[in-house]
Design a protein around this motif. Structure first.
Motif, mmCIF file in Angstrom:
data_model
loop_
_atom_site.group_PDB
_atom_site.id
_atom_site.type_symbol
_atom_site.label_atom_id
_atom_site.label_comp_id
_atom_site.label_asym_id
_atom_site.label_seq_id
_atom_site.Cartn_x
_atom_site.Cartn_y
_atom_site.Cartn_z
ATOM 1 N N HIS A 84 -76.002 -45.767 2.953
ATOM 2 C CA HIS A 84 -75.332 -46.212 4.170
ATOM 3 C C HIS A 84 -74.253 -45.242 4.640
ATOM 4 N N HIS A 85 -73.733 -44.449 3.746
ATOM 5 C CA HIS A 85 -72.617 -43.564 4.104
ATOM 6 C C HIS A 85 -72.990 -42.094 3.943
ATOM 7 N N ASP A 86 -74.225 -41.794 4.242
ATOM 8 C CA ASP A 86 -74.726 -40.428 4.082
ATOM 9 C C ASP A 86 -73.953 -39.432 4.935
ATOM 10 N N SER A 87 -73.662 -39.787 6.168
ATOM 11 C CA SER A 87 -72.949 -38.863 7.062
ATOM 12 C C SER A 87 -71.538 -38.590 6.560
ATOM 13 N N LEU A 88 -70.897 -39.605 5.994
ATOM 14 C CA LEU A 88 -69.554 -39.408 5.449
ATOM 15 C C LEU A 88 -69.592 -38.469 4.249
ATOM 16 N N LEU A 89 -70.538 -38.698 3.368
ATOM 17 C CA LEU A 89 -70.660 -37.841 2.189
ATOM 18 C C LEU A 89 -70.971 -36.403 2.583
ATOM 19 N N ASN A 90 -71.858 -36.219 3.555
ATOM 20 C CA ASN A 90 -72.173 -34.860 4.009
ATOM 21 C C ASN A 90 -70.937 -34.168 4.572
ATOM 22 N N SER A 91 -70.109 -34.926 5.289
ATOM 23 C CA SER A 91 -68.883 -34.350 5.855
ATOM 24 C C SER A 91 -67.915 -33.946 4.753
ATOM 25 N N ILE A 92 -67.786 -34.803 3.744
ATOM 26 C CA ILE A 92 -66.862 -34.502 2.638
ATOM 27 C C ILE A 92 -67.334 -33.282 1.855
ATOM 28 N N PHE A 93 -68.609 -33.277 1.493
ATOM 29 C CA PHE A 93 -69.135 -32.171 0.681
ATOM 30 C C PHE A 93 -69.242 -30.870 1.472
ATOM 31 N N GLY A 94 -69.191 -30.977 2.789
ATOM 32 C CA GLY A 94 -69.261 -29.768 3.615
ATOM 33 C C GLY A 94 -67.905 -29.170 3.943
ATOM 34 N N MET A 95 -66.848 -29.784 3.457
ATOM 35 C CA MET A 95 -65.490 -29.289 3.761
ATOM 36 C C MET A 95 -65.191 -28.042 2.926
ATOM 37 N N SER A 96 -64.616 -27.059 3.574
ATOM 38 C CA SER A 96 -64.216 -25.820 2.890
ATOM 39 C C SER A 96 -62.713 -25.843 2.657
ATOM 40 N N MET A 97 -62.334 -25.727 1.414
ATOM 41 C CA MET A 97 -60.911 -25.747 1.076
ATOM 42 C C MET A 97 -60.154 -24.569 1.673
ATOM 43 N N TRP A 98 -60.875 -23.515 2.007
ATOM 44 C CA TRP A 98 -60.238 -22.333 2.584
ATOM 45 C C TRP A 98 -59.671 -22.605 3.967
ATOM 46 N N ASN A 99 -60.062 -23.731 4.590
ATOM 47 C CA ASN A 99 -59.605 -24.051 5.940
ATOM 48 C C ASN A 99 -58.335 -24.891 5.967
ATOM 49 N N TYR A 100 -57.855 -25.292 4.792
ATOM 50 C CA TYR A 100 -56.763 -26.253 4.757
ATOM 51 C C TYR A 100 -55.590 -25.756 3.936
ATOM 52 N N GLY A 101 -54.467 -26.461 4.119
ATOM 53 C CA GLY A 101 -53.280 -26.185 3.337
ATOM 54 C C GLY A 101 -53.296 -26.937 2.029
ATOM 55 N N PRO A 102 -52.259 -26.754 1.207
ATOM 56 C CA PRO A 102 -52.215 -27.366 -0.130
ATOM 57 C C PRO A 102 -52.336 -28.890 -0.116
ATOM 58 N N ASP A 103 -51.706 -29.553 0.848
ATOM 59 C CA ASP A 103 -51.737 -31.015 0.858
ATOM 60 C C ASP A 103 -53.160 -31.539 1.047
ATOM 61 N N VAL A 104 -53.872 -30.980 1.999
ATOM 62 C CA VAL A 104 -55.247 -31.414 2.241
ATOM 63 C C VAL A 104 -56.125 -31.043 1.046
ATOM 64 N N MET A 105 -55.945 -29.840 0.496
ATOM 65 C CA MET A 105 -56.751 -29.423 -0.666
ATOM 66 C C MET A 105 -56.573 -30.391 -1.830
ATOM 67 N N ASP A 106 -55.334 -30.794 -2.087
ATOM 68 C CA ASP A 106 -55.083 -31.700 -3.208
ATOM 69 C C ASP A 106 -55.720 -33.063 -2.975
ATOM 70 N N ALA A 107 -55.604 -33.572 -1.752
ATOM 71 C CA ALA A 107 -56.194 -34.876 -1.448
ATOM 72 C C ALA A 107 -57.720 -34.814 -1.509
ATOM 73 N N LEU A 108 -58.290 -33.714 -1.035
ATOM 74 C CA LEU A 108 -59.740 -33.557 -1.067
ATOM 75 C C LEU A 108 -60.258 -33.490 -2.502
ATOM 76 N N LEU A 109 -59.586 -32.730 -3.341
ATOM 77 C CA LEU A 109 -60.034 -32.607 -4.725
ATOM 78 C C LEU A 109 -59.860 -33.924 -5.489
ATOM 79 N N GLU A 110 -58.837 -34.678 -5.153
ATOM 80 C CA GLU A 110 -58.666 -36.005 -5.764
ATOM 81 C C GLU A 110 -59.877 -36.885 -5.441
ATOM 82 N N LEU A 111 -60.342 -36.794 -4.190
ATOM 83 C CA LEU A 111 -61.518 -37.563 -3.786
ATOM 84 C C LEU A 111 -62.779 -37.075 -4.506
ATOM 85 N N ILE A 112 -62.950 -35.761 -4.599
ATOM 86 C CA ILE A 112 -64.133 -35.198 -5.260
ATOM 87 C C ILE A 112 -64.178 -35.610 -6.727
ATOM 88 N N ILE A 113 -63.041 -35.547 -7.401
ATOM 89 C CA ILE A 113 -62.995 -35.936 -8.815
ATOM 90 C C ILE A 113 -63.307 -37.420 -8.968
#
Length: 639
Positions: A84-113
């Motif tokens: 049901h949430h395929d589009s959300l997962l694709n968006s998350i897994f398609g995010m490049s950490m190189w595009n963001y600052g430390p705060d976003v990188m930390d929050a993204l990695l928390e979600l991935i873990i």
């Protein structure tokens, strides 16, 4: 549409922030958005997906929104469904950490873990997303050359590796999956025609840096060996993609390309002519702009070899070299040993041995001689003894006593072989035997003087039944490469090892029909894998201090203050052609004993790669000169 939805979702979050909703209440809000999809109400869900599409040049409020949304998703991962949430997962897994600052990188990695730990079905996707961030986007590569770019690189990669280690701790099976994903995502190395080749080269170097980082990281127990073997595979792939046509001009003599150091008069003449090929600052003469056309693959291989050398130094400093060497040895046996097109990758083994001669250096030679003596496959045995001979001759860090002990093992095997044979010369039937004989002579061309200078080693050498082997009816002196035979006989005569009983007329041959026959299609008769390394950075900074060049070899017929043999020795060998001495593997002239690095580079850059057949032309008249570099170890036809 995404911007509009994000705007609505932004408004909802802002309203919640205005009334100071707790983190748990934000999680509930996101959870409700996820659940509502199954009931047909997907507006809030699409708004959430739209937030994930925010990437470049985010305003402060957009950064806050993205961070808040990612953290809320981390608390609601159990409600995320891959259907049901395929589009959300694709968006998350398609995010490049190189595009963001430390705060976003930390929050993204928390979600991935959290995703990886919540459900096994997400492990591969999470690992793949993290490995995908090993390399920056193409547009970001140029920024990495600036200090701010290097800072960004460390921000990203340190977080990526920490996340990988956290996932491996929470889900032990993830470490096993990680190796396969890293190997699968290894960048292709065939990009000669790409307009982005410089950026691709840099991205490939960064990817390898991450592989080596995994090898030395906290999860190396699970991934270290696979990473190191995959790195060697990358080196081999690059190595064999550099053909001899990329290295040499299309001149040949009996199917073999000769590379010689011209005499100093010719060098001076070349300088006066302003040869553009001299000291181009990129590669040695044989890998110059003219011959390689600024070959990006050779440059990449050189840089990657340097990375591996530095990693080996790091391992040595941290008392891990023995552990790493075992993996390298396995990789060598599986991939390098029988890769006859390999020209450079084997120097990884050479340098590892140089860092620990007493353990790694001895173990490598012992493995090679064991494979020759006890092996089953003739080609593998011939390759092993070719590696052994080249290694013993070129490794400055090996003791003379150890070299002599390895020679004795070769001599003992050849003697036992002779005892079982009563036939005549047959290059194909006895090719393993001939390769062993050639290895003995090749090593002694480099080491005879150093052995006979030590009385007890000289006694051992004189007791070795070398004369009996070489004068056997199988006729190794007639089969092995004429240049090696001739140089060996000359030194043996001077050292009184034994006296040749017959005269050999080689007629200016670089090879003989017999040597071609026993070498086979792979031309193992001409395989000297540790010929001078032609990759400039690798050679100059790592290999050269540990390497024996023919230029610096003290021959048994020479003296410390003379640059040629004595007159009486010359007279004894007047019937032999004196223009073939060790072209296939001897790479130094005895008259030039010391050159600093700049002088050495200058001499290397004046190597001629055109065949020169005449005695006077090849050696500058009456005064003989040994080639400073050996020519490539194989004929182009065999490649």
């Amino acid at each position: 549409m995404g911007v509009e939805l994000a705007h609505h979702f932004n408004g909802e979050v802002q309203e919640m922030e205005d009334v100071n909703f707790s983190d748990s209440e934000l999680v509930y809000h996101v959870r409700d958005a996820l659940i509502s999809v199954q009931s047909g109400d997907s507006d809030s869900y699409h708004q959430l997906v739209g937030v994930m599409h925010h990437s470049q040049r985010l305003a402060p409020d957009e950064v806050a929104l993205l961070v808040t949304s990612l953290k809320a998703l981390s608390g609601a991962v159990s409600y995320i469904d891959n259907v049901h949430h395929d589009s959300l997962l694709n968006s998350i897994f398609g995010m490049s950490m190189w595009n963001y600052g430390p705060d976003v990188m930390d929050a993204l990695l928390e979600l991935i873990i959290s995703l990886a730990a919540s459900n096994g079905k997400y492990i591969d996707s999470c690992l793949d997303m993290l490995v995908g961030n090993f390399m920056p986007p193409m547009y970001f590569v140029d920024a990495l050359k600036q200090p701010r770019g290097q800072k960004k690189k460390e921000q990203v990669l340190s977080r990526v590796h920490t996340a990988l280690e956290d996932i491996a701790t929470l889900v032990p099976m993830a470490a096993l999956r990680l190796s396969s994903i890293v190997v699968h995502r290894m960048p292709t190395t065939f990009f000669k025609k790409s307009l982005e080749k410089d950026r691709l080269k840099y991205r490939t170097e960064i990817y390898m840096e991450n592989m080596l980082r995994l090898e030395s990281g906290s999860i190396r127990e699970f991934v270290g060996s696979r990473m190191l073997m995959a790195v060697v595979d990358m080196l081999i792939e690059l190595d064999v993609s550099i053909g001899w046509d990329d290295i040499l001009r299309d001149d040949s003599c009996k199917g073999i390309f000769a590379i010689e150091l011209e005499d100093m008069d010719d060098i001076a003449a070349g300088d006066d002519d302003g040869d553009e090929e001299i000291d181009n600052g990129e590669l040695p003469a044989t890998l110059s702009q003219r011959s390689l056309g600024k070959n990006i693959v050779a440059d990449l291989l050189d840089s990657m070899m340097v990375q591996v050398f530095e990693h080996l130094e790091f391992c040595a400093n941290n008392k891990r070299l023995s552990e790493v060497f075992e993996t390298l040895l396995d990789s060598f046996m599986l991939t390098i040993l029988d890769t006859y097109k390999s020209k450079f990758a084997q120097f990884v083994m050479f340098y590892a041995c140089a860092l620990d001669p007493e353990n790694c250096g001895v173990k490598f030679a012992t493995m090679l001689v064991d494979r020759f003596v006890f092996g089953d496959n003739p080609l593998t045995r011939m390759s092993a003894v070719a590696y052994l001979a080249s290694y013993l001759a070129r490794a400055k860090f090996l003791s003379t006593a150890f070299v002599a002990s390895m020679l004795k093992r070769l001599v003992d095997w050849c003697l036992e072989y002779c005892k079982t044979q009563d036939g005549d010369v047959n290059p194909k039937a006895h090719r393993v035997f001939y390769s062993g004989c050639q290895a003995i002579m090749y090593v002694l061309c480099f080491c005879m003087r150093s052995i006979v200078d030590v009385p007890w080693l000289k006694s051992q050498l004189l007791l070795m039944p070398i004369e009996r082997i070489l004068k056997h009816k199988l006729g190794p002196l007639k089969v092995c490469l004429p240049s090696i035979v001739e140089e060996f006989l000359k030194q043996a005569k001077a050292a009184r090892l034994f006296t040749p009983s017959e005269t050999f007329m080689f007629e200016d041959l670089l090879e003989s029909d017999f040597s071609r026959d026993f070498g086979g299609l792979e031309r193992l008769d001409m395989f000297f894998p540790f010929d001078p390394c032609l990759l400039k950075k690798s050679d100059r900074n790592f290999i050269r201090p540990n390497f024996v060049y023919w230029k610096h070899v003290r021959t048994s017929y020479g003296s410390d203050d003379e640059d040629s043999s004595d007159e009486d020795i010359n007279e004894d060998f007047v019937t032999m052609n004196e223009d073939n001495f060790m072209e296939e593997g001897m790479a130094r002239s005895p008259d030039e004993q010391h050159l600093d690095l700049d002088e050495f580079d200058h001499a290397m850059n004046k190597m001629s790669i055109t065949p020169k057949n005449g005695l006077n032309y090849r050696f500058g008249g009456d005064k003989m000169q040994m080639p400073s570099r050996i020519r490539p170890s194989m004929s182009p036809e065999s490649l």
